[in-house]
Design an enzyme around this catalytic site. Structure first.
Site, mmCIF file in Angstrom:
data_model
loop_
_atom_site.group_PDB
_atom_site.id
_atom_site.type_symbol
_atom_site.label_atom_id
_atom_site.label_comp_id
_atom_site.label_asym_id
_atom_site.label_seq_id
_atom_site.Cartn_x
_atom_site.Cartn_y
_atom_site.Cartn_z
ATOM 1 N N GLY A 246 0.710 -1.203 -0.010
ATOM 2 C CA GLY A 246 -0.261 -0.132 -0.025
ATOM 3 C C GLY A 246 0.802 1.095 -0.071
ATOM 4 O O GLY A 246 0.333 2.381 -0.294
ATOM 5 N N GLU A 281 4.516 -6.708 2.100
ATOM 6 C CA GLU A 281 3.916 -6.870 0.700
ATOM 7 C C GLU A 281 3.883 -5.855 -0.154
ATOM 8 O O GLU A 281 2.917 -5.452 -0.972
ATOM 9 C CB GLU A 281 2.616 -7.567 0.797
ATOM 10 N N PRO A 282 5.230 -4.869 -0.261
ATOM 11 C CA PRO A 282 5.137 -3.700 -1.183
ATOM 12 C C PRO A 282 5.211 -4.238 -2.648
ATOM 13 O O PRO A 282 5.627 -5.160 -2.792
ATOM 14 C CB PRO A 282 6.312 -2.906 -0.747
ATOM 15 N N GLY A 283 4.269 -3.529 -3.511
ATOM 16 C CA GLY A 283 4.362 -3.872 -4.902
ATOM 17 C C GLY A 283 4.632 -2.279 -5.465
ATOM 18 O O GLY A 283 5.628 -2.218 -5.965
ATOM 19 N N ARG A 284 3.743 -1.564 -5.733
ATOM 20 C CA ARG A 284 3.878 -0.313 -6.220
ATOM 21 C C ARG A 284 5.232 0.439 -6.011
ATOM 22 O O ARG A 284 5.933 0.997 -6.597
ATOM 23 C CB ARG A 284 2.592 0.636 -6.087
ATOM 24 N N ARG A 320 -4.239 2.740 -16.059
ATOM 25 C CA ARG A 320 -4.503 3.404 -14.927
ATOM 26 C C ARG A 320 -5.297 4.792 -15.086
ATOM 27 O O ARG A 320 -6.408 5.044 -14.330
ATOM 28 C CB ARG A 320 -3.405 3.777 -14.188
ATOM 29 N N CYS A 350 -10.690 3.253 -29.521
ATOM 30 C CA CYS A 350 -11.974 3.662 -29.826
ATOM 31 C C CYS A 350 -12.888 3.805 -28.383
ATOM 32 O O CYS A 350 -13.534 3.069 -28.361
ATOM 33 C CB CYS A 350 -12.553 2.854 -30.828
ATOM 34 N N GLU A 351 -12.271 4.511 -27.767
ATOM 35 C CA GLU A 351 -12.909 4.829 -26.295
ATOM 36 C C GLU A 351 -12.663 6.216 -26.013
ATOM 37 O O GLU A 351 -11.421 6.641 -25.938
ATOM 38 C CB GLU A 351 -12.433 4.027 -25.218
ATOM 39 N N TYR A 379 1.711 -1.631 -12.182
ATOM 40 C CA TYR A 379 0.207 -1.756 -12.759
ATOM 41 C C TYR A 379 0.256 -0.970 -14.120
ATOM 42 O O TYR A 379 -0.638 -0.307 -14.389
ATOM 43 C CB TYR A 379 -0.850 -0.916 -11.914
HETATM 44 C C1 LIG Z 1 -2.104 -5.609 -4.379
HETATM 45 C C2 LIG Z 1 -1.784 -6.047 -3.046
HETATM 46 C C3 LIG Z 1 -0.309 -5.641 -2.537
HETATM 47 C C4 LIG Z 1 0.234 -4.514 -3.180
HETATM 48 O O1 LIG Z 1 -0.166 -3.314 -3.136
HETATM 49 P P1 LIG Z 1 0.970 -2.140 -3.560
HETATM 50 O O2 LIG Z 1 -0.212 -0.934 -3.132
HETATM 51 O O3 LIG Z 1 1.048 -2.241 -4.979
HETATM 52 O O4 LIG Z 1 1.884 -1.990 -2.688
HETATM 53 C C5 LIG Z 1 -0.101 -6.461 -1.332
HETATM 54 N N1 LIG Z 1 -0.812 -7.130 -0.687
HETATM 55 C C6 LIG Z 1 -2.054 -7.592 -1.276
HETATM 56 C C7 LIG Z 1 -2.846 -8.661 -0.546
HETATM 57 C C8 LIG Z 1 -2.557 -7.190 -2.458
HETATM 58 O O5 LIG Z 1 -3.656 -7.265 -2.782
#
Ligand SMILES: *Cc1c(COP(=O)(O)O)cnc(C)c1O
Length: 428
Positions: A246, A281-284, A320, A350-351, A379
């Site tokens: 998050g 669990e970082p992604g972004r 996004r 075409c949107e 993303y």
């Molecule tokens: C998508 C997700 C993440 C990663 O979220 P970010 O905002 O990209 O850090 C972590 N945990 C779970 C369960 C998710 O669904």
């Protein structure tokens, strides 16, 4: 966001020859064509290092959220840095394993894990399931029993906290589909003895994405910590607390991401006395600002009411802006330094929703000019589609002056593979 020797892509109109992680972007676009995703390995490593330093001294494991960007080369970079993975499907499990992430570092989240997916994860022996419903818990129990295995599980708590982010990426309010209430989680622990093949000894929470304020994290951590203490008193030891992802990033001027040190300080404070393992669990946060989408101007269209900059990238490449009304900075790489013009920046799909930006002030652009869309590392490619029969774009990983093509541009045959004429008719 970059290593000191690799200046970040400039936010001001760039001179021709702008470089990213030491690679000349105009030359790269000439070589590989556009639209093209370019990721900086140095920038990703720097984010990982920053977070790992903040976690120093804690028993912590970073499980990168694969869905942010599941490109094999990116996952191999994560594996090389010792990271685990947070997966949400069998496909992501295979990607993580293929990239060399050990099963013992893989956690499995998501509200709709199928029996096949649960079975597959049990068979490779993942670290744990983040369980989102009683039905899922019982399915894991049954499938683990069939294998004579004991699965490890964490309950995903829905803390009913407002993440103060876009509604479509908010996941921790009671009306969202994710997790269970603390009341329900308490009942799971009370009847834990009935589970022979699931060791329920973890807590998990993930309240949403692109969070720029510590407050929602603090509230969430306080609720999780109170529950952990209650469980401990009740004789239910907790081996791991997974605080989810998050962490937000800077998509535009004025946005200030939370510093990893402040984030981890809030965790240390809330979970003081917890001696189990901390999972993140970082992604972004790890990849968004490390990626740009390179795109050329197809044409400039002077409409009745506005001027349109029509790019060769579209919503199928980067969804996004269409999906979340998200802002991405757009910066010329090799455009004339003419007077500024206000454009609607759009793709060819075409949107009407195929719009990257409205009323965006940019130096006057012409056909063939190269632009980059910033903050495209998370993303972006992972949400790509072939809508309008547009093949998926190429992706390149850049690293201190060199680049590697890490996804070839899709061709027509690959895009249509698997389709066939309706020749053979059968009855079900
Ligand atoms: C998508 C997700 C993440 C990663 O979220 P970010 O905002 O990209 O850090 C972590 N945990 C779970 C369960 C998710 O669904």
């Amino acid at each position: 966001m970059n290593a000191p020797d690799t200046p970040p892509p400039s936010r001001t109109p760039a001179v021709p020859g702008a470089s990213f992680d030491g690679v000349d972007l105009a030359a790269l676009a000439d070589r590989l064509g556009t639209p093209l995703y370019a990721y900086s390995a140095s920038a990703i490593r720097q984010r990982i290092d920053g977070l790992q330093q903040a976690l120093h001294g804690l028993d912590a494991m970073i499980c990168y959220a694969v869905k942010a960007n599941g490109n094999r080369a990116i996952l191999e970079l994560m594996a090389g840095a010792g990271l685990g993975a947070d997966i949400v499907s069998a496909g992501e499990l295979r990607r993580a394993l293929q990239a060399g992430i050990p099963p013992a570092r893989i956690v499995f989240s998501g509200v709709g894990k199928s029996e096949d997916e649960i079975a597959g994860a049990l068979d490779v022996g993942i670290q744990r399931f983040n369980v989102e419903s009683l039905d899922e818990l019982l399915a894991i129990e049954r499938l683990a029993a069939l294998r004579g295995a004991v699965a490890r599980a964490a309950v995903r708590i829905n803390p009913d906290v407002d993440a103060l982010t876009h509604a479509k990426i908010s996941t921790g309010k009671s009306e969202n589909k994710f997790g269970v209430s603390i009341d329900e989680a308490r009942r799971w622990f009370e009847s834990r003895a009935q589970l022979q093949h699931v060791r329920l000894d973890g807590l998990h929470v993930h309240i949403g994405s692109q969070i720029l304020s510590l407050e929602p994290f603090r509230q969430t951590l306080a609720r999780v910590a109170a529950f952990w203490r209650e469980l401990r008193h009740g004789g239910h030891p907790i081996a791991s607390i997974d605080v989810g992802g998050g962490l937000g990033v800077r998509y535009r001027e004025g946005e200030t991401p939370i510093a990893p040190a402040d984030y981890v300080a809030a965790i240390r404070e809330a979970l003081a006395g917890f001696d189990g393992r901390l999972l993140l669990e970082p992604g972004r946060y790890l990849v968004a600002e490390a990626g740009v989408l390179l795109t050329r101007v197809l044409r400039v269209k002077h409409g009745e009411a506005r001027d349109f900059l029509v790019l060769d990238a579209a919503m199928n490449d980067l969804l996004r802006p269409s999906l979340y009304d998200a802002w991405h900075d757009i910066v010329p790489v090799s455009a004339g330094a003419g007077p500024e013009v206000v454009y609607d920046v759009v793709g060819p799909v075409c949107e009407t929703g195929d719009t990257f930006a409205r009323d965006r002030r940019l130096p006057a652009c012409g056909e063939g000019d190269l632009l980059m869309i910033l903050g495209a590392g998370a993303y972006g490619a992972s949400m790509g589609s072939t809508y309008n029969s547009r093949p998926l774009p190429a992706e390149a990983l850049l690293d201190r002056g060199r680049y590697a093509l890490v996804r070839r541009r899709q061709n027509f045959e690959q895009m249509t593979a698997g389709e066939q004429p309706a020749r053979q008719w059968e009855t079900a």
